[in-house]
Design a protein around this motif. Structure first.
Motif, PDB file in Angstrom:
ATOM      1  N   GLY A  12       2.188 -16.559 -10.376  1.00  0.00           N
ATOM      2  CA  GLY A  12       3.465 -16.322  -9.385  1.00  0.00           C
ATOM      3  C   GLY A  12       3.818 -15.176  -8.717  1.00  0.00           C
ATOM      4  O   GLY A  12       4.893 -15.167  -8.289  1.00  0.00           O
ATOM      5  N   SER A  13       2.827 -14.313  -8.353  1.00  0.00           N
ATOM      6  CA  SER A  13       3.143 -12.872  -7.988  1.00  0.00           C
ATOM      7  C   SER A  13       3.273 -13.188  -6.438  1.00  0.00           C
ATOM      8  O   SER A  13       2.639 -14.148  -5.650  1.00  0.00           O
ATOM      9  N   ARG A  14       4.177 -12.399  -5.687  1.00  0.00           N
ATOM     10  CA  ARG A  14       4.305 -12.337  -4.378  1.00  0.00           C
ATOM     11  C   ARG A  14       3.685 -11.085  -3.781  1.00  0.00           C
ATOM     12  O   ARG A  14       3.868 -10.121  -4.121  1.00  0.00           O
ATOM     13  N   LEU A  15       2.778 -11.476  -2.881  1.00  0.00           N
ATOM     14  CA  LEU A  15       1.994 -10.450  -2.185  1.00  0.00           C
ATOM     15  C   LEU A  15       2.615  -9.892  -0.824  1.00  0.00           C
ATOM     16  O   LEU A  15       2.427 -10.958   0.081  1.00  0.00           O
ATOM     17  N   ARG A  16       3.113  -8.789  -0.766  1.00  0.00           N
ATOM     18  CA  ARG A  16       3.810  -8.560   0.565  1.00  0.00           C
ATOM     19  C   ARG A  16       3.494  -7.152   1.003  1.00  0.00           C
ATOM     20  O   ARG A  16       3.540  -6.237   0.077  1.00  0.00           O
ATOM     21  N   ILE A  17       3.237  -7.113   2.314  1.00  0.00           N
ATOM     22  CA  ILE A  17       3.141  -5.654   2.690  1.00  0.00           C
ATOM     23  C   ILE A  17       4.139  -5.120   3.247  1.00  0.00           C
ATOM     24  O   ILE A  17       4.639  -5.609   4.266  1.00  0.00           O
ATOM     25  N   LYS A  18       4.686  -4.201   2.599  1.00  0.00           N
ATOM     26  CA  LYS A  18       6.058  -3.794   2.984  1.00  0.00           C
ATOM     27  C   LYS A  18       6.227  -3.052   4.168  1.00  0.00           C
ATOM     28  O   LYS A  18       7.276  -3.054   4.765  1.00  0.00           O
ATOM     29  N   ASP A  19       5.311  -2.261   4.759  1.00  0.00           N
ATOM     30  CA  ASP A  19       5.254  -1.568   6.015  1.00  0.00           C
ATOM     31  C   ASP A  19       3.932  -1.422   6.771  1.00  0.00           C
ATOM     32  O   ASP A  19       2.992  -1.810   6.225  1.00  0.00           O
ATOM     33  N   ARG A  20       3.944  -1.012   7.979  1.00  0.00           N
ATOM     34  CA  ARG A  20       2.931  -0.712   8.519  1.00  0.00           C
ATOM     35  C   ARG A  20       1.943   0.481   8.117  1.00  0.00           C
ATOM     36  O   ARG A  20       0.636   0.332   8.261  1.00  0.00           O
ATOM     37  N   SER A  21       2.567   1.197   7.333  1.00  0.00           N
ATOM     38  CA  SER A  21       1.808   2.333   6.705  1.00  0.00           C
ATOM     39  C   SER A  21       0.845   1.695   5.850  1.00  0.00           C
ATOM     40  O   SER A  21      -0.309   2.088   5.347  1.00  0.00           O
ATOM     41  N   GLU A  22       1.478   0.686   4.820  1.00  0.00           N
ATOM     42  CA  GLU A  22       0.771   0.111   3.741  1.00  0.00           C
ATOM     43  C   GLU A  22      -0.502  -0.653   4.389  1.00  0.00           C
ATOM     44  O   GLU A  22      -1.658  -0.785   3.944  1.00  0.00           O
ATOM     45  N   LEU A  23       0.031  -1.316   5.564  1.00  0.00           N
ATOM     46  CA  LEU A  23      -1.345  -2.230   6.097  1.00  0.00           C
ATOM     47  C   LEU A  23      -2.219  -1.377   6.902  1.00  0.00           C
ATOM     48  O   LEU A  23      -3.283  -1.927   6.798  1.00  0.00           O
ATOM     49  N   GLY A  24      -1.881  -0.211   7.312  1.00  0.00           N
ATOM     50  CA  GLY A  24      -3.027   0.764   7.591  1.00  0.00           C
ATOM     51  C   GLY A  24      -3.840   1.105   6.408  1.00  0.00           C
ATOM     52  O   GLY A  24      -5.200   1.368   6.891  1.00  0.00           O
ATOM     53  N   PHE A  25      -3.281   1.437   5.258  1.00  0.00           N
ATOM     54  CA  PHE A  25      -4.092   1.861   4.378  1.00  0.00           C
ATOM     55  C   PHE A  25      -4.964   0.613   3.746  1.00  0.00           C
ATOM     56  O   PHE A  25      -6.149   0.910   3.548  1.00  0.00           O
ATOM     57  N   HIS A  26      -4.568  -0.450   3.953  1.00  0.00           N
ATOM     58  CA  HIS A  26      -5.440  -1.449   3.546  1.00  0.00           C
ATOM     59  C   HIS A  26      -6.560  -1.911   4.485  1.00  0.00           C
ATOM     60  O   HIS A  26      -7.566  -2.010   4.109  1.00  0.00           O
ATOM     61  N   ILE A  27      -6.089  -1.733   5.778  1.00  0.00           N
ATOM     62  CA  ILE A  27      -7.419  -1.753   6.907  1.00  0.00           C
ATOM     63  C   ILE A  27      -8.455  -0.568   6.505  1.00  0.00           C
ATOM     64  O   ILE A  27      -9.646  -0.857   6.475  1.00  0.00           O
ATOM     65  N   VAL A  28      -7.937   0.771   6.454  1.00  0.00           N
ATOM     66  CA  VAL A  28      -8.837   1.886   6.161  1.00  0.00           C
ATOM     67  C   VAL A  28      -9.657   1.709   4.685  1.00  0.00           C
ATOM     68  O   VAL A  28     -10.862   1.854   5.248  1.00  0.00           O
ATOM     69  N   ASN A  29      -9.010   1.105   3.752  1.00  0.00           N
ATOM     70  CA  ASN A  29      -9.533   1.060   2.707  1.00  0.00           C
ATOM     71  C   ASN A  29     -10.725  -0.316   2.732  1.00  0.00           C
ATOM     72  O   ASN A  29     -11.866  -0.011   2.264  1.00  0.00           O
ATOM     73  N   SER A  30     -10.385  -1.038   3.584  1.00  0.00           N
ATOM     74  CA  SER A  30     -11.425  -2.152   3.693  1.00  0.00           C
ATOM     75  C   SER A  30     -12.646  -1.787   4.687  1.00  0.00           C
ATOM     76  O   SER A  30     -13.820  -2.024   4.147  1.00  0.00           O
ATOM     77  N   LEU A  31     -12.320  -0.699   5.771  1.00  0.00           N
ATOM     78  CA  LEU A  31     -13.525  -0.188   6.347  1.00  0.00           C
ATOM     79  C   LEU A  31     -14.429   0.602   5.480  1.00  0.00           C
ATOM     80  O   LEU A  31     -15.441   0.536   5.703  1.00  0.00           O
ATOM     81  N   PHE A  32     -13.582   1.382   4.707  1.00  0.00           N
ATOM     82  CA  PHE A  32     -14.536   2.133   3.713  1.00  0.00           C
ATOM     83  C   PHE A  32     -15.353   1.454   2.923  1.00  0.00           C
ATOM     84  O   PHE A  32     -16.512   1.785   2.640  1.00  0.00           O
ATOM     85  N   THR A  33     -14.968   0.319   2.359  1.00  0.00           N
ATOM     86  CA  THR A  33     -15.707  -0.579   1.461  1.00  0.00           C
ATOM     87  C   THR A  33     -16.797  -0.938   1.866  1.00  0.00           C
ATOM     88  O   THR A  33     -17.770  -0.960   1.501  1.00  0.00           O
TER      89      THR A  33
END
Length: 349
Positions: A67-88
């Motif tokens: 029952g966890s809630r996955l929320r991206i808190k701000d644009r900075s975190e979204l940017g980290f996720h995108i960069v991490n995905s591209l690196f992966t």
């Protein structure tokens, strides 16, 4: 008696990153062995897509169950996720290209350099320690990896070389594959530092794990669909191996990311490199591979470096405990600062 128990439990919690990282190395080794058995059966891009999408679905099951809630808190975190995905995606593609256009041992020798690069990047961007001890451990681990892999440029082995077959391959064979392998090492180090930086920004552990998997699966679906590389055979045994590959990849990625949230990037990377030792042991035990004597020296160096790191961290912890002479009070509840516990939610009595 109770005080000793509390101190012991706290000591175990303090150093849990070590068994977590070793477990991740084991699953990486198992994944590597299964991947080698799938060579020629399933395309590389399809395996990468299955790794990302399968892991995302497994994580989604965990998230929904808790029952966890996955929320991206701000644009900075979204940017980290995108960069991490591209690196992966980038590091996976680079490794696949390097291992299919070079001798596997030669590619491994270059890719193993990511450990040193991780230490340097973590020092530059995160101000994590990378002194004489860390440098020595990197050198010993890297040398041990070379002795296990036995690259042809060091040992003049040619039995596993991939010969060029076309004029284009002849012109590229000398330059492009080694550069791509080195790029893979750079991107792997950047990915490790990115995960570490996200944990320092108080990004939720589940977010660090699941969002890059989802984004990477979407990215990988595009070339896989364009080039029509959906080629899983109908053979039951092949499909079982694909399932094992996905399960091992999920476990390895989950544990590795968890370890990076607990300890400095260079230490975790050094422990993860023990997968080279585990792959060798698995092939010797189950596939009757006969290793060279240099492999034994490599195993001693890699494991010795891991033991030295563990001893150093334990002694440093004991010294700090002795200086403060303070034992945390045991409340009987899970450690709420533990990201894995806080993410999975409170336990039921």
């Amino acid at each position: 008696m109770g005080g000793n128990t509390q101190a012991t439990l706290h000591h175990i919690r303090e150093h849990k990153w070590l068994p977590v990282a070793l477990s991740a190395a084991l699953f990486y080794a198992l994944m590597a062995v299964v991947t080698s058995r799938l060579s020629g059966e399933v395309s590389s891009s399809e395996l990468t897509f299955l790794r990302m999408s399968g892991s995302a679905m497994l994580m989604a099951i965990v998230v929904i169950h808790k029952g966890s809630r996955l929320r991206i808190k701000d644009r900075s975190e979204l940017g980290f996720h995108i960069v991490n995905s591209l690196f992966t995606v980038s590091t996976t593609y680079c490794q696949v290209y390097a291992f299919t256009h070079m001798a596997p041992a030669d590619a491994s020798a270059i890719v193993y350099g990511y450990v040193a690069l991780t230490g340097v990047m973590a020092r530059i961007f995160l101000k994590e320690p990378f002194g004489v001890f860390e440098m020595v451990m990197v050198v010993l681990t890297f040398l041990g990896g070379l002795l296990i892999a036995r690259p042809s440029f060091m040992f003049n082995d040619s039995y596993d070389e991939v010969p060029p077959t076309t004029a284009t391959e002849v012109s590229l064979a000398g330059y492009v594959p080694p550069l791509v392998a080195f790029l893979s090492a750079v991107v792997s180090a950047a990915k490790a530092v990115t995960v570490r930086a996200m944990s320092q920004q108080d990004t939720e552990l589940m977010n660090i794990i699941i969002y890059p998997m989802i984004f990477s699966a979407v990215i990988m679906a595009i070339p896989t669909t364009v080039f029509q590389e959906w080629s899983i055979p109908s053979c039951t045994w092949v499909r079982i191996r694909v399932l094992l590959f996905v399960l091992f990849a999920f476990a390895a990625n989950f544990l590795a990311i968890y370890a990076f949230t607990l300890q400095n990037a260079v230490y975790v990377s050094l422990i993860l490199l023990n997968d080279s030792v585990l792959v060798l042991l698995i092939t010797v035990i189950f596939f009757r591979y006969r290793p060279e004597w240099t492999s034994a020296i490599g195993i001693v160096l890699v494991i010795g470096a891991a033991v030295a790191i563990a001893v150093r961290k334990i002694l440093a912890y004991r010294k700090s405990r002795k200086d403060t002479n303070e034992v945390p009070k045991d409340t009987g509840c899970p450690n709420e600062s533990d990201p894995i516990l806080s993410e999975l939610g409170p336990s039921n009595p």
